[in-house]
Design an enzyme around this catalytic site. Structure first.
Site, short mmCIF file in Angstrom:
data_model
loop_
_atom_site.label_atom_id
_atom_site.label_comp_id
_atom_site.label_asym_id
_atom_site.label_seq_id
_atom_site.Cartn_x
_atom_site.Cartn_y
_atom_site.Cartn_z
N TYR A 294 22.96 43.26 -5.57
CA TYR A 294 23.52 42.29 -4.63
C TYR A 294 23.69 40.93 -5.30
O TYR A 294 22.85 40.49 -6.07
CB TYR A 294 22.60 42.12 -3.41
CG TYR A 294 23.12 41.09 -2.42
CD1 TYR A 294 24.04 41.44 -1.44
CD2 TYR A 294 22.75 39.75 -2.53
CE1 TYR A 294 24.55 40.49 -0.57
CE2 TYR A 294 23.26 38.78 -1.66
CZ TYR A 294 24.16 39.16 -0.69
OH TYR A 294 24.69 38.24 0.17
N SER B 249 26.78 31.49 6.48
CA SER B 249 27.91 32.38 6.81
C SER B 249 28.03 32.65 8.31
O SER B 249 28.80 33.51 8.73
CB SER B 249 27.77 33.71 6.05
OG SER B 249 26.52 34.30 6.34
N GLN C 53 28.89 37.76 0.14
CA GLN C 53 29.03 37.13 1.46
C GLN C 53 30.49 36.81 1.77
O GLN C 53 30.89 36.74 2.93
CB GLN C 53 28.17 35.86 1.50
CG GLN C 53 28.24 35.10 2.79
CD GLN C 53 27.14 34.04 2.86
OE1 GLN C 53 25.98 34.37 3.01
NE2 GLN C 53 27.52 32.79 2.72
N GLU D 46 59.92 38.34 12.08
CA GLU D 46 59.74 37.50 10.89
C GLU D 46 58.27 37.19 10.64
O GLU D 46 57.80 37.20 9.50
CB GLU D 46 60.52 36.18 11.05
CG GLU D 46 62.02 36.37 11.08
CD GLU D 46 62.72 35.10 11.54
OE1 GLU D 46 62.61 34.08 10.86
OE2 GLU D 46 63.37 35.12 12.61
N LYS E 158 70.71 29.68 19.90
CA LYS E 158 69.90 30.58 19.08
C LYS E 158 69.00 31.54 19.86
O LYS E 158 68.41 31.18 20.86
CB LYS E 158 69.04 29.76 18.12
CG LYS E 158 69.85 29.11 17.04
CD LYS E 158 70.25 30.08 15.95
CE LYS E 158 69.28 29.92 14.81
NZ LYS E 158 69.51 30.87 13.75
N SER F 42 65.81 27.92 19.55
CA SER F 42 65.74 26.82 18.59
C SER F 42 65.62 25.52 19.35
O SER F 42 66.15 25.37 20.44
CB SER F 42 67.01 26.83 17.74
OG SER F 42 67.24 25.54 17.20
N THR G 274 71.42 52.84 1.17
CA THR G 274 70.65 52.69 -0.06
C THR G 274 71.23 51.43 -0.70
O THR G 274 72.43 51.15 -0.55
CB THR G 274 70.81 53.88 -1.02
OG1 THR G 274 72.19 54.01 -1.37
CG2 THR G 274 70.33 55.19 -0.38
N HIS G 275 70.38 50.66 -1.37
CA HIS G 275 70.80 49.38 -1.96
C HIS G 275 71.39 48.45 -0.90
O HIS G 275 72.20 47.58 -1.21
CB HIS G 275 71.82 49.57 -3.09
CG HIS G 275 71.43 50.65 -4.07
ND1 HIS G 275 70.70 50.39 -5.21
CD2 HIS G 275 71.63 52.00 -4.04
CE1 HIS G 275 70.49 51.54 -5.86
NE2 HIS G 275 71.04 52.53 -5.17
N1 ARG Z 1 24.78 36.27 4.66
C1 ARG Z 1 24.53 37.18 3.61
C2 ARG Z 1 25.78 38.05 3.32
O1 ARG Z 1 26.67 38.01 4.08
C3 ARG Z 1 23.39 38.08 3.98
C4 ARG Z 1 22.61 38.55 2.82
C5 ARG Z 1 21.92 37.42 2.17
N2 ARG Z 1 21.04 37.84 1.18
C6 ARG Z 1 20.55 37.00 0.28
N3 ARG Z 1 19.72 37.46 -0.55
N4 ARG Z 1 20.94 35.77 0.23
O2 ARG Z 1 25.87 38.74 2.34
#
Ligand code: ARG
Length: 478
Positions: free
Chosen positions: A333, A39, A338, A306, A299, A293, A171-172
């Protein structure tokens, strides 16, 4: 690598960065698989918070006698140096690392040997990542609040110069009753001010420190959770260690607050796009806040409005992504968590840039006040005020509504564009109560001026609404 051939992957064994869990597993995933579960590309933005958390943790470990005082001091000095080096660019984040926690601990260990290997006592990446994210968000939320405040102030400045600028209210998307541009802009600001309140609320629940929750079950080591919470500027430690690593409510709340802001900006942008059309021509966007454009030489497009409208799709998507991510996750967890950061960071980045762009676009915009006022004639926007005129003369409202409707029909049949074009005798055929003063009562300016109740469009009342919002903005943000 798009071929599904796993033999190809084998050749690409991931070699560079050491992982924190190498002891248990003899083999590391192949390069592509390693990158898939890593990550670092997303959580690298938590580097400073990760170091900050480690410094507080190491200092506490030292105070509690879990590591020696000089070990704690060496860890602190090295972490401080790393923070500076990251800042100056002298230390580059290794994108081959698994995540920012592994990277920081890896560098620490490379530089300090066994001393570096002491920092993780009583800690898990699970409480560490929850901490880093909370710390990071505690820094971001006030900056977003400041961007919100700046945007609101810009709109209030515009509103202040246009408390007497008559325009149709819709409105509308049909012309309904005359209002003022100031009234319309304050309506936007009221929404943005609530958005600021939502940020303030999320801040309260961000303000608890998960450090010490460990992987999920705390630790038998004598940590001082109160001390790290205080050192890191939290109001206190979280209540329950399992909740500490499983909870992402704060991410959901922030993503929701961001998607509501973007929904607001999207609606405002839609107003701007409509106003910028040749058919309306109410607003002139500055040339530097418009684009042209590649083929049509004439334009001048409201691309910024937008794009802001378009980007609101992201924040809605990110919120749904986070809700879906959490739904069905067993406690506590799971690696799924992640995935929280990419969606949340994108929402925060989107809100920040859109607030800044919307503000720039609106600060430089000018308005065709003549056209706005002229648009109040022709759609019988004064019909409600004509009915209220008759109510003041003693007619029951339902009857007055019918009389005004018949007058409008008479006008349409006679090819007249407003009730004021009808002679008094003609009006009297519908109600004897019409007098000569009807004509003054139904000019767009008179209609606006009469609606002076709290919340109404009367210039003085809108002035009051602007003052109320300005006072609220003076109150401290988190
Ligand atoms: N990169 C992980 C996250 O963002 C950190 C925690 C990882 N923990 C684990 N037990 N793999 O959540």
């Amino acid at each position: 690598m798009l071929t599904g051939d796993l033999k190809d992957l084998k050749k690409n064994q991931h070699k560079s960065a050491p992982v924190l869990w190498a002891g248990r597993l003899a083999e590391k995933p192949e390069a592509e698989a390693f990158a898939f579960q890593a990550s670092i590309t997303v959580d690298q933005r938590l580097a400073q918070e990760d170091i900050q958390g480690s410094r507080a943790h190491a200092a506490m470990l030292g105070k509690q006698g879990i590591i020696g005082a000089d070990t704690a001091a060496r860890l602190d000095a090295e972490l401080a140096r790393m923070a500076e080096e990251l800042e100056s660019g002298a230390l580059a984040i290794d994108m081959a690392a698994e995540d920012i926690h592994s990277f920081i601990e890896g560098v620490l260990t490379e530089r300090l040997g066994d001393v570096g290997r002491m920092v993780h006592a009583g800690r898990s990446r699970n409480d560490q990542v929850a901490l880093d994210l909370r710390l990071y968000l505690k820094g971001v939320v006030p900056r977003l609040c400041a961007a919100l405040v700046e945007t609101i102030k810009t709109l209030l400045d515009q509103a202040e110069t246009h408390t007497e600028t008559i325009m149709p209210g819709y409105t509308h998307l049909q012309r309904a009753q005359p209002v003022t541009l100031g009234h319309h802009l304050v309506a936007w600001c009221a929404g943005l001010e609530r958005d600021r309140g939502r940020f303030t609320d999320t801040f309260k629940r961000l303000d608890e420190c998960p450090l010490g929750a460990g992987a999920l079950a705390g630790t038998g080591l004598p940590l001082d959770r109160e001390a790290t919470a205080m050192a890191l500027g939290f109001s206190g430690p979280t209540l329950n260690s399992m909740d500490s690593v499983a909870d992402r409510d704060f991410a959901l709340e922030l993503a929701a607050a961001c998607s509501i802001i973007m929904t607001h900006l999207s609606r405002f942008s839609e107003d701007v796009v409509i106003w910028a059309s040749e058919e309306f021509k109410f607003i002139n966007l500055a040339e530097s806040w418009s684009t042209g454009s590649s083929i049509m030489p004439q334009k001048k497009n409201p691309d910024f409005a937008e794009l802001i409208r378009g980007k609101s799709g992201r924040t809605t998507g990110n919120l749904v992504c986070l809700l879906t991510l959490l739904k069905g996750l067993p406690y506590s967890y799971d690696k799924d968590l992640q995935e929280d950061k990419e969606a949340l960071f994108d929402s925060l980045d989107t809100v920040r840039s859109c607030l800044r762009m919307f503000r720039g676009m609106m600060a430089s915009a000018t308005f065709n006040t003549d056209r706005m006022e002229a648009a109040c004639t022709g759609g019988f926007l004064e019909a409600t005020d004509a009915a209220e005129y008759l109510v003041r003369k003693g007619l029951p409202f339902r009857t007055a509504h019918e009389v005004a409707a018949l007058v409008v029909r008479d006008c349409v049949a006679a090819g007249q564009r407003s009730i004021a074009e009808r002679a008094l005798e003609e009006l009297k055929t519908r109600s004897e109560r019409f007098e000569a003063d009807i004509y003054d009562a139904i000019t767009p300016a008179a209609c606006v001026k009469a609606r002076n109740l709290p919340g109404g469009p009367a210039p003085e009342e809108v002035g009051r609404q602007i003052r109320v919002l300005r006072e609220r903005l003076m109150r401290a943000s988190p």
